[in-house]
Design an enzyme around this catalytic site. Sequence first.
Site, PDB file in Angstrom:
ATOM      1  CB  THR A 281     -29.981  25.413 -37.273  1.00 36.07           C
ATOM      2  OG1 THR A 281     -29.901  26.247 -38.433  1.00 36.07           O
ATOM      3  CG2 THR A 281     -30.011  26.298 -36.031  1.00 36.07           C
TER       4      THR A 281
ATOM      5  CE  LYS B  30     -29.628  29.648 -38.544  1.00 32.08           C
ATOM      6  NZ  LYS B  30     -29.946  29.197 -39.867  1.00 32.08           N
TER       7      LYS B  30
ATOM      8  CE  LYS C  11     -33.393  23.338 -35.103  1.00 29.79           C
ATOM      9  NZ  LYS C  11     -32.721  22.809 -36.312  1.00 29.79           N
TER      10      LYS C  11
END
Length: 312
Positions: A96, A171, A246
């Site tokens: 990611t 995502k 994050k």
Amino acid sequence: MATIAWIGLGNMGGPMTANLVAAGHEVVGFDLDAGANEAAAANGVRIATSVADAVSGADAVFTMLPKGEHVRSVYKGDAGVWANAPATALLLDSSTVDIETSRYCHDESAARGVRFVDAPVSGGISGAAAGTLTFMLGGAAADVAEAKSLVDPMAGNVFAVGAATQGIAAKLANNMMLFISLVAASEGSQLASSLGIDPQTFWDIARVSSADSWAMRTWYPVPGIVESSAANRNFDATFATTLALKDVALALGAGDAAGLSLPAAQLAREQFEQLIAEGLGGKDCSLIAKLVHPDGAVAGYTPEPEPALASR
């Protein structure tokens, strides 16, 4: 069957490679952590001595790493993926990362005549172990079609999202929605309990009503309701708060670049930041439920005792 190089054998990469091995692929892995290497080896992964060693002779190379800077460092340089993987190998990043890093990997791969697909996943550690992850693939149509066959042993769902970086874009938007839903589950669960509603009864109602969400079904922050909830284990991390921060920060960065206002995601970021400021960044992100209470006390969580001061 393919020879697959895998860089990053941690909480996600470890079980994902185990599923590839079980499907009959030869998997050659590398991680800087000796414990991760040992666990992967026990599942049939051949452990390489370096990134260069792992990717040499591979039909495909996966990276599953914590941050964008880690992905960039693994790909570039004389010891990296680009310099040592066969030109015929398909490169896939399941980390990611920010969209800029994914674009960099696509562009630099193309400049070298190498194929690259962004291939992030959703489903967490439990999905990685069960082989039920959702893959979101971005890249050239032919490369995405090949990627689908490679990820199948790890996946419950595979989506060809679109061109380069569209997988990681999906995502980031998906995870942003997850964390907003987690705020809702945290606040709703604590309000219901404070009003005297039996926790199981309220969850049963919400599960079949308009409050339903993946976060509520999987991470519900009340002990004894959902087996997979971190609340059953003193909020030890299934998805650490530092990682949640994050991910939501990456989504907010993408929103800023698009000129969007995302106040609900901003609230989720602020809550994760508060937990981290309290020294709880390693705990599960669902511990934001404690922030609902003025005293920070929430069912299922017992703070670790402060270390004793050494006597003089």
